[in-house]
Design a protein around this motif. Structure first.
Motif, short mmCIF file in Angstrom:
data_model
loop_
_atom_site.label_atom_id
_atom_site.label_comp_id
_atom_site.label_asym_id
_atom_site.label_seq_id
_atom_site.Cartn_x
_atom_site.Cartn_y
_atom_site.Cartn_z
N GLN A 72 21.34 77.94 62.49
CA GLN A 72 21.73 76.89 63.42
C GLN A 72 21.96 77.48 64.81
O GLN A 72 21.54 76.90 65.82
CB GLN A 72 23.00 76.20 62.93
N ALA A 73 22.61 78.63 64.88
CA ALA A 73 22.85 79.28 66.18
C ALA A 73 21.54 79.73 66.81
O ALA A 73 21.32 79.54 68.02
CB ALA A 73 23.80 80.46 66.00
N LEU A 74 20.67 80.36 66.04
CA LEU A 74 19.38 80.81 66.57
C LEU A 74 18.54 79.64 67.07
O LEU A 74 17.90 79.71 68.11
CB LEU A 74 18.62 81.59 65.50
N THR A 75 18.56 78.55 66.32
CA THR A 75 17.79 77.37 66.69
C THR A 75 18.36 76.74 67.95
O THR A 75 17.63 76.39 68.88
CB THR A 75 17.78 76.35 65.55
N GLY A 76 19.69 76.59 67.99
CA GLY A 76 20.31 76.00 69.17
C GLY A 76 20.06 76.80 70.43
O GLY A 76 19.95 76.23 71.52
N ALA A 77 19.93 78.12 70.30
CA ALA A 77 19.69 78.97 71.47
C ALA A 77 18.33 78.70 72.11
O ALA A 77 18.12 79.04 73.28
CB ALA A 77 19.81 80.44 71.08
N THR A 78 17.40 78.11 71.38
CA THR A 78 16.10 77.76 71.96
C THR A 78 16.14 76.45 72.73
O THR A 78 15.16 76.08 73.38
CB THR A 78 15.02 77.64 70.86
N GLY A 79 17.26 75.73 72.63
CA GLY A 79 17.35 74.42 73.26
C GLY A 79 17.04 73.27 72.33
O GLY A 79 17.14 72.11 72.72
N ALA A 80 16.65 73.56 71.10
CA ALA A 80 16.32 72.50 70.14
C ALA A 80 17.57 71.78 69.66
O ALA A 80 18.68 72.32 69.70
CB ALA A 80 15.57 73.09 68.95
N GLU A 81 17.39 70.55 69.22
CA GLU A 81 18.47 69.79 68.58
C GLU A 81 18.43 70.11 67.09
O GLU A 81 17.36 70.06 66.47
CB GLU A 81 18.29 68.29 68.81
N VAL A 82 19.56 70.46 66.51
CA VAL A 82 19.56 70.96 65.14
C VAL A 82 20.59 70.24 64.30
O VAL A 82 21.68 69.91 64.75
CB VAL A 82 19.80 72.50 65.13
N ARG A 83 20.20 69.98 63.04
CA ARG A 83 21.12 69.41 62.06
C ARG A 83 21.02 70.22 60.78
O ARG A 83 19.92 70.49 60.28
CB ARG A 83 20.77 67.95 61.77
N THR A 84 22.18 70.63 60.26
CA THR A 84 22.21 71.39 59.01
C THR A 84 22.62 70.47 57.87
O THR A 84 23.64 69.77 57.96
CB THR A 84 23.20 72.56 59.12
N PHE A 85 21.83 70.47 56.81
CA PHE A 85 22.08 69.63 55.65
C PHE A 85 22.95 70.37 54.64
O PHE A 85 23.12 71.59 54.70
CB PHE A 85 20.75 69.23 55.01
N PRO A 86 23.52 69.64 53.67
CA PRO A 86 24.28 70.30 52.60
C PRO A 86 23.39 71.24 51.79
O PRO A 86 22.15 71.15 51.83
CB PRO A 86 24.78 69.13 51.75
N ILE A 87 24.01 72.13 51.05
CA ILE A 87 23.27 73.06 50.20
C ILE A 87 22.50 72.28 49.14
O ILE A 87 23.06 71.45 48.41
CB ILE A 87 24.24 74.05 49.53
N ALA A 88 21.19 72.53 49.07
CA ALA A 88 20.35 71.86 48.08
C ALA A 88 20.41 72.61 46.75
O ALA A 88 20.37 73.85 46.74
CB ALA A 88 18.91 71.78 48.56
N PRO A 89 20.52 71.91 45.64
CA PRO A 89 20.64 72.58 44.34
C PRO A 89 19.29 73.09 43.83
O PRO A 89 18.23 72.64 44.28
CB PRO A 89 21.18 71.48 43.44
N ASP A 90 19.34 74.02 42.90
CA ASP A 90 18.12 74.46 42.21
C ASP A 90 17.82 73.49 41.08
O ASP A 90 17.83 73.82 39.90
CB ASP A 90 18.32 75.88 41.66
N GLU A 91 17.52 72.27 41.49
CA GLU A 91 17.25 71.17 40.55
C GLU A 91 16.27 70.23 41.24
O GLU A 91 16.49 69.82 42.38
CB GLU A 91 18.57 70.48 40.19
N PRO A 92 15.15 69.89 40.61
CA PRO A 92 14.05 69.21 41.31
C PRO A 92 14.44 67.94 42.05
O PRO A 92 14.07 67.77 43.22
CB PRO A 92 13.03 68.94 40.21
N ALA A 93 15.18 67.04 41.43
CA ALA A 93 15.46 65.74 42.07
C ALA A 93 16.34 65.90 43.30
O ALA A 93 16.05 65.34 44.37
CB ALA A 93 16.11 64.79 41.06
#
Length: 414
Positions: free
Chosen positions: A212-233
């Motif tokens: 998120q910090a690296l992305t924001g430093a480029t000027g991009a708008e960034v959103r971080t999602f919750p941790i995705a599980p190791d489960e297909p659905a």
């Protein structure tokens, strides 16, 4: 370049494949308060002469130079002209007008005497300090620009002075290439958030905040999602939401293990794989593809970064950052941010792939160009060492003993 799925790409080949697909985002109007760092998508012309009148550059007295001679001179003081007020008449012979900085000069006035070089005597002013030149302390109408002049051109990045210039020519909004919208999806059942004490087999999620910090430093708008599980659905649901952004960056789940489910989930969502794995260390498992079209917008660029944190940093700097800046129409000739530096000490390297090795800059003296010093690094999970680094020394594949003073490539963190 066609889809590269059957072989290990070089860094240059992978970058070429990414840049081919990182087309500039569609321009949109943007208010000036939000345009800092964006790239202009149109030529901008002046709507008026600037300044719109001959104006005073100092507080003092507007005069006709022809009325003055060397040495002390006395002139009658006529009207007083403050900023924001226009003069009501021309100067009479032997007359001066008191004037403030930025105010319009009276007709026929061709110079301004600084107040510090004058002395008031009742209704008169005594001018001291020698000859007065025509044009002294005067800014002519249109000196900065004329109506119709192109003051900024398409492709220029907007900084604070350029935003001020846009305001001065009446542009409250301007057409720009917008900042990319980036979604970050961390994956893995082993991850917990930073404020959680890890249980057996768990680790804290450092990748998301770092990316998120690296992305924001480029000027991009960034959103971080919750941790995705190791489960297909559950994984598929979060990735589907991320595909609504211009760029989807995923951490973890792209290696060759049984629980690395990301490539399969992306395929089920219509994402076309371009390549998987790059000839680089750390970061070999990097995955890149393109999502399905989003209405009249192209599909999201999708990056699957390895879960090891240093692999993620290297992958971002080499591949994601150039893509983000290309989407925003930023100049890409210096990307990734590289320089050539000499080694501060000898270094022995052995690897089957080009290696990006954490290093810091260390100048021997204030006048010396900073050399690079490889750090004592424990591998792609060793984030503590990278936190002490200024970037990564690039060592070619193979076995080699580098001598102090040899020049190598250096990938900058900043």
């Amino acid at each position: 370049m066609g889809t590269e799925i059957d072989r290990l790409l070089t860094v240059d080949e992978a970058l070429h494949a990414i840049r081919e697909r990182a087309a500039h985002l569609k321009p949109r109007p943007c208010v000036l308060a939000e345009a800092l760092g964006c790239v202009l998508a149109e030529d901008v012309t002046a709507d008026l002469d600037l300044p719109p009148f001959d104006k005073a550059l100092v507080d003092g007295y507007a005069v006709r130079a022809s009325d003055l001679v060397a040495g002390e001179c006395r002139l009658a003081v006529g009207e007083e002209i403050v900023a924001g007020r226009t003069p009501t008449r021309a100067l009479a012979p032997g007359e001066a007008a008191a004037i403030m900085t930025g105010a319009p000069l009276p007709p026929d006035a061709d110079a301004v005497i600084m107040v510090e070089k004058t002395r008031r005597d009742g209704a008169d002013v005594l001018l001291e300090g020698g000859l007065v030149r025509p044009g002294q302390n005067r800014l002519l109408r249109g000196r900065e620009m004329r109506a119709g002049d192109v003051v900024l051109r398409k492709g220029e990045p907007l900084n604070a002075p350029k935003l001020g210039l846009l305001a001065s020519v009446g542009r409250a909004k301007v057409l720009v290439f917008p900042r990319p919208r980036v979604a970050i999806v961390p994956t893995g059942d082993e991850l917990v958030e930073p404020d959680v004490v890890p249980g057996p087999g768990q680790i804290r999620n450092s990748n998301a905040v770092m990316l998120q910090a690296l992305t924001g430093a480029t000027g991009a708008e960034v959103r971080t999602f919750p941790i995705a599980p190791d489960e297909p659905a559950g994984l598929r649901s979060l990735l589907e939401r991320g595909l609504n952004f211009d760029v989807l960056t995923i951490t973890g789940g792209v290696s060759a293990g049984n629980r690395d489910l990301v490539p399969e989930a992306l395929a089920s969502l219509g994402v076309t794989r371009v390549f998987h794995k790059v000839r680089v260390k750390p970061g070999k498992p990097l995955w890149f593809g393109v999502g399905p079209p989003r209405g009249d917008a192209p599909g999201a660029l999708v990056f699957g970064l390895p879960g090891n944190p240093v692999s993620g940093i290297v992958g971002f700097l080499l591949f994601v950052r150039p893509a983000l800046l290309a989407l925003a129409s930023q100049r890409a000739e210096s990307l990734p941010l590289m320089s050539r530096r000499r080694l501060a000490r000898a270094f022995v390297h052995s690897s089957d792939r080009p290696t990006y090795f954490p290093a810091r800059l260390s100048a021997e003296s204030a006048a010396a160009e900073a050399a690079i010093e490889p750090l004592d690094w424990a591998g792609s999970a060793d984030l503590r060492t990278v936190a002490q680094a200024d970037g990564f020394a690039v060592f070619a594949a193979g076995d080699r003993h580098y001598q102090a003073g040899e020049v190598v490539e250096f990938l900058h963190l900043g």
